[in-house]
Scaffold this motif. Structure first.
Motif, PDB file in Angstrom:
ATOM      1  N   ASP A 135      65.913  84.872 -72.771  1.00 59.39           N
ATOM      2  CA  ASP A 135      66.182  83.722 -71.918  1.00 59.39           C
ATOM      3  C   ASP A 135      65.008  82.766 -71.806  1.00 59.39           C
ATOM      4  O   ASP A 135      65.158  81.680 -71.285  1.00 59.39           O
ATOM      5  N   GLU A 136      63.797  83.171 -72.250  1.00 58.86           N
ATOM      6  CA  GLU A 136      62.657  82.295 -72.072  1.00 58.86           C
ATOM      7  C   GLU A 136      61.946  81.991 -73.389  1.00 58.86           C
ATOM      8  O   GLU A 136      61.531  80.864 -73.630  1.00 58.86           O
ATOM      9  N   THR A 137      61.791  83.003 -74.258  1.00 54.56           N
ATOM     10  CA  THR A 137      60.921  82.845 -75.416  1.00 54.56           C
ATOM     11  C   THR A 137      61.671  82.339 -76.632  1.00 54.56           C
ATOM     12  O   THR A 137      61.297  81.359 -77.259  1.00 54.56           O
ATOM     13  N   PHE A 187      56.580  81.435 -65.479  1.00 57.41           N
ATOM     14  CA  PHE A 187      57.355  81.952 -66.608  1.00 57.41           C
ATOM     15  C   PHE A 187      58.180  83.173 -66.175  1.00 57.41           C
ATOM     16  O   PHE A 187      57.656  84.124 -65.602  1.00 57.41           O
ATOM     17  N   GLY A 188      59.505  83.151 -66.466  1.00 56.70           N
ATOM     18  CA  GLY A 188      60.395  84.274 -66.157  1.00 56.70           C
ATOM     19  C   GLY A 188      60.811  84.379 -64.717  1.00 56.70           C
ATOM     20  O   GLY A 188      61.453  85.365 -64.335  1.00 56.70           O
ATOM     21  N   PHE A 189      60.489  83.385 -63.875  1.00 56.37           N
ATOM     22  CA  PHE A 189      60.831  83.482 -62.453  1.00 56.37           C
ATOM     23  C   PHE A 189      62.338  83.376 -62.233  1.00 56.37           C
ATOM     24  O   PHE A 189      62.919  84.126 -61.441  1.00 56.37           O
ATOM     25  N   LEU A 190      62.999  82.428 -62.923  1.00 53.89           N
ATOM     26  CA  LEU A 190      64.451  82.253 -62.739  1.00 53.89           C
ATOM     27  C   LEU A 190      65.227  83.470 -63.213  1.00 53.89           C
ATOM     28  O   LEU A 190      66.249  83.833 -62.627  1.00 53.89           O
ATOM     29  N   SER A 191      64.758  84.114 -64.269  1.00 55.24           N
ATOM     30  CA  SER A 191      65.439  85.321 -64.761  1.00 55.24           C
ATOM     31  C   SER A 191      65.332  86.461 -63.748  1.00 55.24           C
ATOM     32  O   SER A 191      66.305  87.174 -63.484  1.00 55.24           O
ATOM     33  N   ILE A 202      71.805  83.741 -65.035  1.00 56.42           N
ATOM     34  CA  ILE A 202      70.600  82.925 -65.008  1.00 56.42           C
ATOM     35  C   ILE A 202      70.932  81.441 -64.944  1.00 56.42           C
ATOM     36  O   ILE A 202      70.141  80.629 -64.434  1.00 56.42           O
ATOM     37  N   SER A 203      72.108  81.053 -65.440  1.00 53.79           N
ATOM     38  CA  SER A 203      72.487  79.648 -65.364  1.00 53.79           C
ATOM     39  C   SER A 203      72.666  79.192 -63.919  1.00 53.79           C
ATOM     40  O   SER A 203      72.486  78.012 -63.607  1.00 53.79           O
ATOM     41  N   THR A 204      73.025  80.112 -63.026  1.00 49.97           N
ATOM     42  CA  THR A 204      73.195  79.749 -61.620  1.00 49.97           C
ATOM     43  C   THR A 204      71.857  79.389 -60.985  1.00 49.97           C
ATOM     44  O   THR A 204      71.728  78.357 -60.320  1.00 49.97           O
ATOM     45  N   THR A 205      70.856  80.229 -61.185  1.00 50.74           N
ATOM     46  CA  THR A 205      69.536  79.908 -60.641  1.00 50.74           C
ATOM     47  C   THR A 205      68.940  78.681 -61.315  1.00 50.74           C
ATOM     48  O   THR A 205      68.246  77.879 -60.668  1.00 50.74           O
TER      49      THR A 205
END
Length: 333
Positions: free
Chosen positions: A31-33, A107-111, A121-124
């Motif tokens: 989801d991030e990298t 980095f990675g906070f929303l996940s 994750i799309s909601t956050t």
């Protein structure tokens, strides 16, 4: 041959790309990298749509797509009871404001936040875009849903005429009833809680007119002489005894026992299941008898008498020795 080699090379490349996708997914970097061109394009489209505003229907649609594809939201099996976040749960997203550094997040906070609240994750990500938009416009962050009026599936109305259109012989089970109406069996199960009722039907004797007249004469025979003045009355049947015969099987087909856990199950056997051992009994009952002071003289139970006879065995067999007293069925005339 050249076409075959190029086809194999293409399949091998696709396999390597798919394996790389799964490696990133297992490492938690999906989801991030790692993002390919299609992911970047989709992210740009989501950013453009997020500028318009928040739509809770998108959450439902995306959640449904994830479930239809067979990809679980939480691998641990912890799923939300409700598909949509409540107002109190949305207010708990104030962690985004606390951890914001300008217009970005660590980095990675929303996940991690999505896993904490058990949402996609799309909601956050969408709420992060909404918060940035409201902060940029200098207005109060509104966490209320944008849905207006009544939401959810519309209530279906089933008319009585439509339910009665199915004949009774097809309304014996939920599955047969639902198949005749071309609906799911769960619909019939829900209708049983208020609209439908369960009825157990039994066979009744097919009485003819002669039978009905004979029964009416038998009932009228218990009436007292009709008086000149007043209504007719029936006999109190205080001195009437009811006699009836009843067959009893000595070894019923099924019997219920209550053994201990360490006991063996009882084993029963009989010579023939068609010709079972049975005996006839005659029962005699009447009304209880009381004296003038309402003291009980007789309870009305006269007895239960078997139609059997007792004989002494004349010969020895595998079942009993010679001279054993045994009972046998007596013929009833």
């Amino acid at each position: 041959m050249e076409f075959f080699e190029s086809d194999c090379f293409g399949m091998h490349r696709l396999y390597e790309e798919e394996q790389q996708h799964w490696d990133y997914y297992n490492m938690g970097l999906h989801d991030e990298t790692y993002h390919d061109e299609s992911d970047i394009t989709n992210q740009e489209v989501q950013n453009e749509n997020s500028d318009i505003g928040y739509d809770a229907d998108d959450d439902d649609a995306q959640t449904g797509e994830e479930q239809e594809d067979g990809t679980p939201q939480e691998q641990q099996g912890h799923r939300r009871a409700n598909r949509e976040m409540s107002l109190d749960e949305k207010r708990q997203l104030d962690e985004i404001l606390v951890n914001m550094e300008g217009d970005s997040l660590p980095f990675g906070f929303l996940s991690k936040l999505a896993k904490k609240h058990k949402v996609h994750i799309s909601t956050t990500t969408r709420w992060f875009q909404v918060i940035k938009k409201h902060l940029g416009e200098g207005i109060v962050i509104d966490a209320r849903t944008k849905k207006l009026g009544k939401t959810g599936p519309k209530l279906k109305v089933y008319l009585d005429e439509w339910l009665v259109s199915v004949p009774l012989y097809k309304r014996t089970t939920e599955r047969s009833y639902a198949a005749a109406l071309h609906v799911s069996s769960s619909v019939i199960h829900r209708l049983k809680k208020g609209r439908l009722r369960t009825h157990t039907s039994t066979n009744h004797p097919a009485l003819t007119d002669n039978h009905k007249i004979a029964r009416l004469k038998w009932v009228l025979s218990f009436m007292n002489p009709i008086p000149a003045v007043g209504d007719p009355t029936f006999r109190d049947m205080q001195y009437t005894i009811h006699i009836d015969e009843k067959w009893f099987y000595l070894n019923p087909e099924t019997r219920t026992f209550y053994p201990l856990p360490n006991e063996q199950d009882p084993y029963r056997a009989q010579q023939s299941k068609r010709f079972k051992l049975k005996a006839m009994f005659m029962g005699m009952v009447g009304k209880p008898l009381y004296d003038n002071n309402k003291n009980l003289l007789h309870d009305g139970k006269y007895g239960l008498f078997p139609f059997v006879k007792y004989e002494i065995a004349k010969k020895k067999s595998k079942n009993r020795d010679k001279g054993t007293l045994e009972h046998k069925g007596s013929p009833v005339c």
